[in-house]
Enzyme design. Structure first.
Site: not given
Ligand code: FPP
Length: 246
Positions: A16, A64
Site C-alpha cells: 500500500d 480495485n
Molecule cells: C496500493 O497503493 C497498491 C495497489 C492497489 C496496487 C499494487 C500494485 C503494484 C505494487 C504495482 C504493480 C504490481 C505488480 C505485481 C507488477 P494505493 O494506490 O492504494 O496507494 P494509496 O493508498 O497511497 O493511494
C-alpha cells in the site's frame, strides 16, 4: 540473516501507499505504481535469496475494479510489463508463478500472459510467487463454499465432512501453507479483504513506509522481528512454539 532458521515459510504483503508516494512528489498515481513494481522485483529477489517458500503479493483487489478506468488500465499495463520483463528472471531463479483471485475478470491479454508465465514456470520449485489479482478474501470464501455445496449436492460429500482441512482445499490458496507473516506498508491498520481465512494465526507487521520506499533492509529487519515473535496459536505455553518456519 544468514540462515533459514526462524524464517517465515509464507510471507504475504499488502503493498500500500503507491498513490501517496506519488502525491508527495506531485507525480501521478501511475508513477507511484511504476515505482511500486520496482519494489515488487526487489522483494521477490530478496525472498528467493533468503529461502522463503511462498511470497503472496496483493497486487489488485476485487475492490480495485472501482478505481478510475485510467488507473485500472495503468495497473493492467504494469502487470503485463512485469510478466514480460520478469519471465526470464523467474525461470533463471527457479521461481514458480501462480495467482489467486477472479483472474477471468482480467483483460484477455493480461490473462494470456499470466497463464503463459504460470505454465512456463510450473516446473520450478525454488519459491512460489503468488500474485493476488482481482482477489478478495470474502470472494475466496464464498467461491469455496459454492464448490463445497456443489459437492454435497452431487452426493460426493456430506456436510459433516466439511472440516477446516477439507474447506482449505476449495480456497484459491489450496495446497499452500497459511501465511506466517503478513506485512502491510503505509501504516493503515486494516486487512482490506486480504486472505481473511488464511491469516487466522499470521503474525502481522505494519510499517509506515510507503510501498515504493520499502527496501531490502527494512524487509530484513521485519523478518528479524518475526524471528523473535512467540507464536502460541491460541495456546498458553511459550515453550516449543518459537518461530521455525511453522
Ligand atoms: C496500493 O497503493 C497498491 C495497489 C492497489 C496496487 C499494487 C500494485 C503494484 C505494487 C504495482 C504493480 C504490481 C505488480 C505485481 C507488477 P494505493 O494506490 O492504494 O496507494 P494509496 O493508498 O497511497 O493511494
Amino acid at each position: 540473516m544468514n540462515d533459514n532458521k526462524g524464517l517465515p515459510r509464507h510471507v504475504a504483503i499488502i503493498m500500500d501507499g503507491n498513490g501517496r508516494w506519488a502525491k508527495k512528489r506531485m507525480w501521478n498515481r501511475t508513477q507511484g505504481h511504476e515505482r511500486g513494481a520496482d519494489t515488487v522485483r526487489t522483494i521477490t529477489r530478496v525472498s528467493r535469496k533468503l529461502g522463503i517458500s511462498v511470497l503472496t503479493l496483493y497486487a489488485f483487489s476485487t475492490e480495485n475494479w472501482q478505481r478510475s478506468k485510467k488507473e485500472i488500465a495503468a495497473l493492467m499495463h504494469l502487470l503485463k510489463t512485469f510478466l514480460k520483463s520478469e519471465r526470464n528472471e523467474l525461470l533463471d531463479n527457479n521461481i514458480k508463478l501462480i495467482s489467486i483471485g477472479q483472474t477471468t475478470r482480467l483483460p484477455d491479454d493480461v490473462q494470456t500472459l499470466l497463464n503463459e508465465t504460470i505454465t512456463l514456470t510450473s516446473g520450478n520449485d525454488g519459491m512460489i510467487l503468488n500474485l493476488a489479482l482481482s482477489y478478495g478474501g470474502r470472494d475466496d470464501i464464498i467461491h469455496a463454499a459454492r464448490l463445497c455445496a456443489k459437492e454435497v449436492l452431487s452426493g460426493r460429500l456430506t456436510p459433516d465432512q466439511i472440516t477446516e482441512d477439507h474447506f482449505n482445499q476449495y480456497l484459491y490458496t489450496a495446497g499452500l501453507p497459511d501465511p506466517d507473516l503478513l506485512i502491510r506498508t503505509s501504516g493503515e491498520m486494516r486487512i482490506s479483504n486480504f486472505l481473511l481465512w488464511q491469516i487466522a494465526y499470521s503474525e502481522i507487521f505494519i510499517t509506515q513506509t510507503l510501498w515504493p520506499d520499502f527496501s531490502e533492509t527494512e524487509y530484513l529487519s521485519i523478518l528479524d522481528n518475526y524471528k523473535h515473535r512467540d507464536r502460541r496459536f491460541g495456546k498458553t505455553t511459550t515453550k516449543g512454539v518459537k518461530n521455525n518456519a511453522v
